[in-house]
Design a protein around this motif. Sequence first.
Motif, short mmCIF file in Angstrom:
data_model
loop_
_atom_site.label_atom_id
_atom_site.label_comp_id
_atom_site.label_asym_id
_atom_site.label_seq_id
_atom_site.Cartn_x
_atom_site.Cartn_y
_atom_site.Cartn_z
N MET A 36 0.86 -1.16 0.05
CA MET A 36 0.02 0.10 0.17
C MET A 36 0.92 1.09 -0.01
N ASP A 37 2.04 1.19 0.76
CA ASP A 37 2.97 2.33 0.88
C ASP A 37 3.53 2.43 -0.54
N ALA A 38 3.84 1.29 -1.14
CA ALA A 38 4.39 1.31 -2.57
C ALA A 38 3.66 2.00 -3.43
N VAL A 39 2.38 1.72 -3.48
CA VAL A 39 1.20 2.20 -4.32
C VAL A 39 1.00 3.71 -4.23
N ARG A 40 1.15 4.14 -2.83
CA ARG A 40 0.78 5.41 -2.75
C ARG A 40 1.91 6.36 -3.22
N SER A 41 3.16 5.78 -2.86
CA SER A 41 4.33 6.64 -3.50
C SER A 41 4.48 6.62 -4.85
N VAL A 42 4.02 5.37 -5.87
CA VAL A 42 3.95 5.57 -7.09
C VAL A 42 3.10 6.60 -7.77
N ALA A 43 2.00 6.59 -6.84
CA ALA A 43 0.96 7.64 -7.28
C ALA A 43 1.35 9.02 -7.12
N ARG A 44 1.97 8.94 -6.14
CA ARG A 44 2.71 10.56 -5.64
C ARG A 44 3.78 10.93 -6.66
N VAL A 45 4.56 9.98 -6.98
CA VAL A 45 5.43 10.26 -8.23
C VAL A 45 4.82 10.67 -9.52
N ASP A 61 1.93 11.71 -9.94
CA ASP A 61 1.09 13.05 -9.83
C ASP A 61 2.25 14.18 -10.16
N LEU A 62 3.38 14.06 -9.29
CA LEU A 62 4.57 15.15 -9.60
C LEU A 62 4.93 15.18 -11.04
N LEU A 63 5.21 13.86 -11.43
CA LEU A 63 5.57 13.91 -13.15
C LEU A 63 4.69 14.72 -14.01
N VAL A 64 3.19 14.28 -13.66
CA VAL A 64 2.10 15.13 -14.40
C VAL A 64 2.29 16.58 -14.23
N ALA A 65 2.37 16.98 -12.90
CA ALA A 65 2.34 18.37 -12.66
C ALA A 65 3.51 18.94 -13.42
N THR A 66 4.76 18.35 -13.25
CA THR A 66 5.83 18.98 -13.93
C THR A 66 5.98 19.03 -15.41
N VAL A 67 5.30 17.99 -15.95
CA VAL A 67 5.15 18.07 -17.55
C VAL A 67 3.89 19.44 -17.90
N ASP A 68 2.87 19.28 -17.12
CA ASP A 68 1.96 20.35 -17.32
C ASP A 68 2.47 21.38 -17.13
N GLY A 69 3.18 21.79 -16.05
CA GLY A 69 3.80 23.32 -15.94
C GLY A 69 4.94 23.50 -16.95
N GLY A 70 5.68 22.47 -17.44
CA GLY A 70 6.41 22.74 -18.72
C GLY A 70 5.64 23.09 -19.92
N VAL A 71 4.30 22.26 -19.99
CA VAL A 71 3.71 22.71 -21.35
C VAL A 71 3.02 23.94 -21.13
N GLN A 72 2.79 24.36 -19.71
CA GLN A 72 2.11 25.74 -19.87
C GLN A 72 3.09 26.81 -20.17
N GLU A 73 4.25 26.62 -19.52
CA GLU A 73 5.52 27.66 -19.76
C GLU A 73 5.79 27.62 -20.97
N LEU A 74 5.70 26.50 -21.98
CA LEU A 74 5.72 26.77 -23.52
C LEU A 74 4.66 27.66 -24.11
N TYR A 75 3.63 27.24 -23.70
CA TYR A 75 2.59 27.98 -24.23
C TYR A 75 2.50 29.46 -24.10
N ILE A 76 2.89 29.83 -22.81
CA ILE A 76 3.08 31.26 -22.57
C ILE A 76 4.07 31.97 -23.27
N ASN A 77 5.12 31.17 -23.46
CA ASN A 77 6.53 31.58 -24.24
C ASN A 77 5.89 31.76 -25.85
#
Length: 113
Positions: free
Chosen positions: A45-54, A56-72
């Motif tokens: 269960m801890d591993a599943v939560r950790s993978v889900a968190r990672v 989510d962080l990856l998606v947030a990072t990619v989304d942030g990068g895409v948003q920055e590219l769109y603004i640029n």
Amino acid sequence: MIPKAENIESWHPAGGQLEVALLQIMQRHHHESLRQRKQTERAKMDAVRSVARVADLLVATVDGGVQELYINEKRIELEARALLATIAWYRKQTDQWLAATNAINCLEGNWRF
């Protein structure tokens, strides 16, 4: 189900010590297996939560990068439009200067007889 060591006499009339010792070993093994199973489930269960968190962080990072590219991209687009407007203004100004220069040249040519 494993019988309890205290009830060995009802399970086996002789109630031998060897049987009691074996039964205790089986009980310890059973309890240890249950404990390890619970620990493994918690770890899963801890591993599943950790993978889900990672994830989510990856998606947030990619989304942030895409948003920055769109603004640029929008910023570059606005700068390009501004440059095109400046070029158009300079072209118009240059055409006016050329027309004025041609007019002056034509006037000078008319004054020569």
